[in-house]
Structure formats: C-alpha cells, structure tokens
Motif scaffolding. Structure first.
Motif, PDB file in Angstrom:
ATOM      1  N   GLY A   1      -2.264   5.426   6.464  1.00 35.14           N
ATOM      2  CA  GLY A   1      -2.284   4.471   8.224  1.00 35.14           C
ATOM      3  C   GLY A   1      -3.919   4.141   8.632  1.00 35.14           C
ATOM      4  O   GLY A   1      -3.828   3.237   8.670  1.00 35.14           O
ATOM      5  N   GLY A   2      -5.045   4.959   7.382  1.00 34.69           N
ATOM      6  CA  GLY A   2      -5.909   4.114   8.028  1.00 34.69           C
ATOM      7  C   GLY A   2      -6.619   3.343   7.013  1.00 34.69           C
ATOM      8  O   GLY A   2      -7.079   2.090   7.290  1.00 34.69           O
ATOM      9  N   ARG A   3      -5.630   3.352   5.654  1.00 34.56           N
ATOM     10  CA  ARG A   3      -5.732   1.457   5.028  1.00 34.56           C
ATOM     11  C   ARG A   3      -5.056   1.276   5.285  1.00 34.56           C
ATOM     12  O   ARG A   3      -5.764  -0.668   5.418  1.00 34.56           O
ATOM     13  CB  ARG A   3      -5.538   2.194   3.092  1.00 34.56           C
TER      14      ARG A   3
ATOM     15  N   GLN B   1       2.379  14.927   9.305  1.00 36.30           N
ATOM     16  CA  GLN B   1       3.307  14.251   8.749  1.00 36.30           C
ATOM     17  C   GLN B   1       3.008  13.962   7.561  1.00 36.30           C
ATOM     18  O   GLN B   1       1.929  13.149   7.148  1.00 36.30           O
ATOM     19  CB  GLN B   1       3.476  12.750   9.280  1.00 36.30           C
ATOM     20  N   THR B   2       3.179  13.801   6.217  1.00 40.34           N
ATOM     21  CA  THR B   2       2.911  13.506   5.429  1.00 40.34           C
ATOM     22  C   THR B   2       3.901  12.947   4.251  1.00 40.34           C
ATOM     23  O   THR B   2       5.379  13.088   4.411  1.00 40.34           O
ATOM     24  CB  THR B   2       2.786  15.674   4.159  1.00 40.34           C
ATOM     25  N   ARG B   3       3.298  12.955   2.770  1.00 35.37           N
ATOM     26  CA  ARG B   3       4.208  11.880   2.012  1.00 35.37           C
ATOM     27  C   ARG B   3       4.302  13.603   0.635  1.00 35.37           C
ATOM     28  O   ARG B   3       3.059  13.564   0.392  1.00 35.37           O
ATOM     29  CB  ARG B   3       3.212  10.464   1.601  1.00 35.37           C
ATOM     30  N   TYR B   4       5.014  13.610   0.300  1.00 33.44           N
ATOM     31  CA  TYR B   4       5.249  14.517  -0.700  1.00 33.44           C
ATOM     32  C   TYR B   4       6.039  14.112  -1.734  1.00 33.44           C
ATOM     33  O   TYR B   4       7.364  12.582  -1.495  1.00 33.44           O
ATOM     34  CB  TYR B   4       5.529  15.226  -0.428  1.00 33.44           C
TER      35      TYR B   4
ATOM     36  N   GLU C   1       0.953  -1.051   0.155  1.00 33.37           N
ATOM     37  CA  GLU C   1      -0.168   0.038  -0.048  1.00 33.37           C
ATOM     38  C   GLU C   1       0.956   1.180   0.268  1.00 33.37           C
ATOM     39  O   GLU C   1       0.759   2.134  -0.454  1.00 33.37           O
ATOM     40  CB  GLU C   1      -1.057  -0.200   1.258  1.00 33.37           C
ATOM     41  N   THR C   2       2.378   0.996   0.840  1.00 30.06           N
ATOM     42  CA  THR C   2       3.282   2.383   0.758  1.00 30.06           C
ATOM     43  C   THR C   2       3.768   2.970  -0.155  1.00 30.06           C
ATOM     44  O   THR C   2       3.515   3.490  -1.402  1.00 30.06           O
ATOM     45  CB  THR C   2       4.224   2.201   2.001  1.00 30.06           C
TER      46      THR C   2
ATOM     47  N   SER D   1       3.120   5.365  -2.696  1.00 27.44           N
ATOM     48  CA  SER D   1       4.437   6.717  -3.778  1.00 27.44           C
ATOM     49  C   SER D   1       3.756   6.769  -5.244  1.00 27.44           C
ATOM     50  O   SER D   1       3.998   7.351  -5.296  1.00 27.44           O
ATOM     51  CB  SER D   1       5.031   5.863  -3.044  1.00 27.44           C
ATOM     52  N   ASN D   2       3.998   5.499  -6.077  1.00 27.14           N
ATOM     53  CA  ASN D   2       4.362   5.237  -7.944  1.00 27.14           C
ATOM     54  C   ASN D   2       2.560   7.002  -7.798  1.00 27.14           C
ATOM     55  O   ASN D   2       2.328   7.322  -9.022  1.00 27.14           O
ATOM     56  CB  ASN D   2       3.522   4.318  -8.136  1.00 27.14           C
ATOM     57  N   SER D   3       1.236   5.892  -6.862  1.00 28.20           N
ATOM     58  CA  SER D   3       0.127   6.780  -7.038  1.00 28.20           C
ATOM     59  C   SER D   3       0.892   8.797  -6.963  1.00 28.20           C
ATOM     60  O   SER D   3       0.288   9.333  -8.070  1.00 28.20           O
ATOM     61  CB  SER D   3      -1.080   6.514  -6.482  1.00 28.20           C
ATOM     62  N   ILE D   4       1.108   8.913  -6.258  1.00 27.71           N
ATOM     63  CA  ILE D   4       1.567  10.235  -6.117  1.00 27.71           C
ATOM     64  C   ILE D   4       2.608  11.076  -7.224  1.00 27.71           C
ATOM     65  O   ILE D   4       2.612  11.881  -7.929  1.00 27.71           O
ATOM     66  CB  ILE D   4       1.922  10.815  -4.695  1.00 27.71           C
TER      67      ILE D   4
END
Length: 495
Positions: free
Chosen positions: A156-158, A128-131, A32-33, A37-40
C-alpha cells in the motif's frame, strides 16, 4: 469571459490528466501487486529449499539465522515448521519453537506437498498480510514447510507513493496550464474588452478611443479594423444628420415665413371672392411649416443618444394639465387628472412634456364640446402607466395599429394634422425605455397608454388640481400663459 475561457482550458487539461493518470495509477497498482506476489513466491521457494537442506542435515540450529537474516533485509516474516507442523523458527520470535501449527490451513496444505498463496490477517497480531506457504520437500519426501508473509501496508505504501507522485505531477501540469491558459485568455479577451468599450462609447454618441487593431488573434484584429471603419462612417453620417437638422430649420422656416407674410399682404388687394382660397393657401403654408418642424424633430431624436433620467411624472402631469386647461376651456373641454401618485420615472430630459403636449393636442382636436380629457397615472408590475383619455369618436382597431406610421391620417379626417405627432410620441417613449399603445376607452373615445420604467428611488408627489396653478417642473422655467403648439399631432377623428 476570461474566467469562462480559463475554466474551459483547465477543464480540458484536467480531463486529459485524469484520462492518463488514473489508468496509469491503476495499472501500476496492479503491476506492483503482481510483482510483489511473484517476488514472494520466488523467495519462498528458495528459502524452502535451504530450510529443507538444513532439516535433512539435522542442522536446524542454522534456521533461525537464515530466517532472521532474510527478515531483516526485506521486512518479511519467516516461519519454518517440520513435517509434523512443529515450529522450528519464527523470525519475529512471536511463536515459540515447538508450537504445533499443523491445524492451520496453509501449513496443513504445505505438508501435503502443495503451495498456498493468499492474503489473510496474521494469526498472531491480526495485521493484513500477503503470504506464501510452500513445502520443504525432495520429491515426495516432505521434511517441513515454510511460510513467508509480507504486511500489505508495504504494498500500500508503494501504491500510495506512486499515486502521490502522479497527483503532484498533475498539479504541476495543471499549474503550468493555468498560467498558459490565463495568458492566452487575456490575449484573446483584451481586444474584446476594447471593442466593448468602443461600442459603449459609440452608443453614447462619440467614439473617442477606437479599439487597437494590433492586439489579439488575427480574426479579432480584422474585426476591430472593420468596427473602427464602420464607426467612423457612422459618426460622419450622424454628424451630417445633426448638421442638417440644425441648419435646415432656419433655412426652411425663413422662406416659409416670408411666403406667408406675402400671402397675407395680398389680402387687401384681392377680390373678396378669393379670400377663402387665400386663407386655404396660408393654412397649407402653416401646415407645411409644422410638417417640416416635425421631420426635424424626428431627425434630432434619431440622431441624438440621450440617457433617461429620473423625472417626477406627477409634477409634469399637473403642470401640463394646468397649462392646457385655459386653452381647453376655450373649446368648452375640461381637463382633469386622476389615478394615484406615480412618483419618479425614467425618461430623457424634456420627453414627458412633449409626450403629454402632443397627446393633449391630439385629444383636444377630436373632443366634442362639453367633454372631459383625463390624465391618469398608476403603478403596474412593469412600471408606471400614464393614460390620456378623451371622449371623442375613438379609432377602429385597424386605425390604432396604423396610428404610429409617419404621415398617416384617417381617411375621414377633416382637419390639418401632419401625421407626425404620434410618431414623435412613440420615438420619445422608446428613447425613454418605454412604449405606447392605443386602446378603446370605456364608454367611447381613445385611451393613449404610455408605459415607463419606475426610477430606482420613487418620490411620490401629490397631484395638483387641473384648475389650479401647479409648480413648474424643475428646469422647465415659467409656465406660459398658453400651451405651446405641439408638432402636428395626428388626428383620429371621424367625419
């Protein structure tokens, strides 16, 4: 046993579930991580191209709509800057248009035509973000940069959802396994419990409810059938033995009594010179009767299962000492009691009287005139000890080891014991849950030590003096004027 089987089944199922679900959960979180990341990165690249086109065409007024539309659909934050680092739009409207962000590392890197991917706190709200920060360029010409960021709590929710799903699935499987394991354990244990109850009944003397042979696994069914067959044969043998013990006494005593009477009737008609031989024959007849009586007593003891009951040892000791005192006085032997009150002990009904009678008879046979036989009781950590101490010649260590063998008598014995008294005492002591040992008495003689278990509720009873009448033990009836003749207590005298 049901709980142990159930625990073993559930432990195995739980181990399998953990072995499957934990790796699966970790693999899903990692996947999922990676997917996020790939989607972003993919979305950031497309948005950067659109933003670069708007900047190139001087249509920057369309950028807020582009950023806001994407942010509303995905929950992300979109920040677009021009080639100098000035903010052109912020989907959250947190950073004012025109704010210089060129000093921020990811923006500075993107303005150098390089992409930055990472996780860091949002510079405005600290979340905290993934950018992903990508340059908006055509070839080597850089017209701006775009930062696309997602709060990590979305990821985290997923991950939390999948762990919750796995946990609920595991609980469901565990609940189903519990029901199956419980049914299986009961199916296995039911015939075991039936066998246990049947064994207890057989130990008490009679098997009234044999175990069912149609319950449980095939192995337990065969075991139940084999047990029932064995128990049936054993009960038949015990019944036959009891019948023999009941009938043999009368059938054997009657001809022996008749033989003795006829031998005694010969006395007036015989020459006085053979009277000694006649007396020896009568004595041997009496000894044979005692041997038969001893064997029948042992047979009854071995065939009868009796539960030990609380018995007042002090009362029994005082009663037997008072009963034997006159008979011992005829042999110029004194019987005394000593020690401390012992209270109640566990013994089969009537066992203590027979034990003391046989030990006293045994001691009296070997006690020289003017000596003392002592009955003493004391409490020890293992229970209660009864000591019968004489001042006779004693026994060697080898003789003490063999004294409980049936029919054994010392090679130098000179009187008519049967060799069955001490075996009967040992059998009675064992049936009462205790044991007996023979030790050398201080100063000579023999110390017969009977160890019995103390009753749960001791009731100390004062000892009565040996030369005074003692209250009969409950259920014993009136005390006889002379002691009963014990069953051939074996001798330990020396010539």
């Amino acid at each position: 046993m049901t709980r142990r089987l159930l625990a073993s089944y559930l432990g195995l199922v739980l181990l399998v579930l953990l072995g499957l679900e934990v790796p699966f959960g970790l693999l899903f979180a990692r996947a999922e991580t990676s997917r996020l990341s790939n989607s972003i990165e993919r979305d950031a690249g497309m948005l950067a191209e659109l933003a670069e086109e708007r900047i190139e065409e001087n249509s920057t007024d369309e950028l807020p709509e582009l950023a806001t539309d994407y942010a509303e659909r995905t929950g992300a934050r979109v920040v677009v800057v021009d080639r100098t680092g000035a903010v052109l739009t912020d989907s959250t409207a947190t950073t004012p248009v025109g704010t210089d962000l060129s000093a921020q590392p990811d923006i500075a890197t993107a303005l150098r035509n390089q992409t930055t991917v990472g996780t860091a706190p949002d510079p405005d709200n600290g979340t905290q973000t993934r950018y992903v920060t990508v340059p908006g360029s055509s070839g080597e010409t850089i017209r701006g940069a775009l930062r696309l960021s997602y709060p990590t709590d979305v990821l985290g929710g997923r991950v939390h959802d999948i762990w919750l799903t796995l946990a609920l699935t595991g609980l469901g499987v565990l609940a189903a396994a519990t029901l199956i394991a419980l049914a299986l354990a009961r199916w296995i244990i039911r015939p075991v419990h039936a066998l246990e109850r049947a064994t207890t009944q057989l130990a008490d003397g009679t098997l009234t409810n044999p175990p069912a042979t149609n319950l449980g696994p095939p192995e337990l069914r065969r075991l139940a059938a084999s047990f029932t067959h064995t128990a049936t044969r054993l009960q038949h043998l015990l019944t036959s033995q009891r019948a023999f013990a009941a009938e043999a006494s009368h059938q054997l005593k009657t001809p022996l009594t008749a033989l003795r009477i006829r031998l005694e009737n010969f006395e007036p008609h015989l020459d006085p010179a053979v009277h000694d031989s006649l007396d020896e024959a009568i004595g041997e007849t009496e000894r044979l009767g005692r041997v038969i009586q001893g064997l029948l007593s042992l047979a009854r003891l071995e065939a009868t299962a009796t539960t030990p009951e609380p018995t007042d040892l002090d009362a029994v000791v005082a009663d037997r000492a008072a009963t034997w005192a006159p008979f011992a006085a005829e042999h110029h032997v004194h019987i005394t009691t000593g020690g401390r009150p012992a209270g109640h002990v566990r013994a089969i009904p009537g066992a203590l009287e027979q034990i003391i009678d046989n030990l006293l008879a045994n001691a009296l046979r070997v006690s020289p005139s003017g000596t003392t036989i002592t009955l003493a009781t004391c409490r020890v950590p293992q229970g209660v000890e009864l000591h019968v101490i004489d001042q006779g010649p004693g026994m060697s260590e080898t003789e003490r080891r063999r004294a409980f063998d049936r029919f054994w008598r010392a090679s130098d014995t000179h009187h008519d014991g049967t060799g069955l008294g001490l075996p009967i005492v040992e059998q009675l002591t064992r049936a009462s849950g205790g044991h007996i040992t023979l030790e050398a008495a201080p100063g000579g003689g023999l110390d017969a030590i009977v160890l019995l278990s103390a009753a749960n509720a001791p009731a100390p009873h004062p000892q009565a003096p040996a030369d005074h009448p003692a209250r009969p033990h409950q259920g014993q009836g009136p005390r006889p004027t002379a002691p009963p003749k014990p069953i051939g207590a074996p001798e330990h005298a020396r010539r």
